[in-house]
Motif scaffolding. Structure first.
Motif: not given
Length: 173
Positions: A14-23, A66-70
């Motif tokens: 849920g990273k994308s949805t969370f980040a979009r909402t937080l933003g 938002e995103g991992n991409y280590t």
């Protein structure tokens, strides 16, 4: 909270949805790393282009990435003041990945580059299943390091914790 990294244990957390909402709640522009990484037709961006675009963003005063991409996390880490780590059970992540595939069949999600219609294959499912525990362990080590470095770390382990965290901003507190 001005420079925020939203990372997670797995795809489907849920990273994308969370980040979009937080933003939206805090008025900070969100960058989805998937949009920077993937070119139309699921073509990978050249490594230097992907890195350069992140270097440009982290120099801004306020951001949510938002995103991992280590492979490029070292670009973002030194600049972040807040790290929000989402960790839901493996079964939830898998369910959401399958649900997302059905929901966006033939369409491109807003956190992806146009021309990258939703897809899923067994290799992706296998990757999620076989790396989940190892990634969870590495992420926990990373969260401890971030806290020692003085970053604000939020480790959200359930849908209720995620909703509660976001509610603190929607209530104006």
């Amino acid at each position: 909270m001005n420079r925020v990294m939203v990372i997670g244990v797995s795809a489907g957390v849920g990273k994308s949805t969370f980040a979009r909402t937080l933003g939206k709640l805090v008025g900070i522009e969100v960058t989805h790393l998937d949009r920077l990484y993937w070119k139309p037709g699921w073509v990978e961006a050249p490594a230097e282009e992907f890195s350069a675009s992140q270097r440009e963003i982290v120099e801004q005063e306020r951001w949510i990435i938002e995103g991992n991409y280590t492979s490029t996390i070292d670009i973002r880490e030194p600049h972040a003041d807040t790290v929000i780590y989402l960790e839901l059970p493996l079964r939830v992540c898998l369910y959401r990945v399958v649900k997302r595939r059905i929901q966006y069949h033939g369409k491109t999600r807003e956190d992806l580059t146009e021309g990258c219609p939703e897809k899923i294959d067994w290799a992706f499912i296998k990757f999620i299943v076989t790396t989940y525990r190892r990634r969870k362990k590495k992420m926990l080590e990373r969260m401890r390091r971030y806290a020692i470095e003085g970053k604000t770390v939020h480790h959200l382990r359930s849908s209720e914790q995620i909703e509660g965290f976001l509610a603190t901003f929607s209530n104006g507190t």
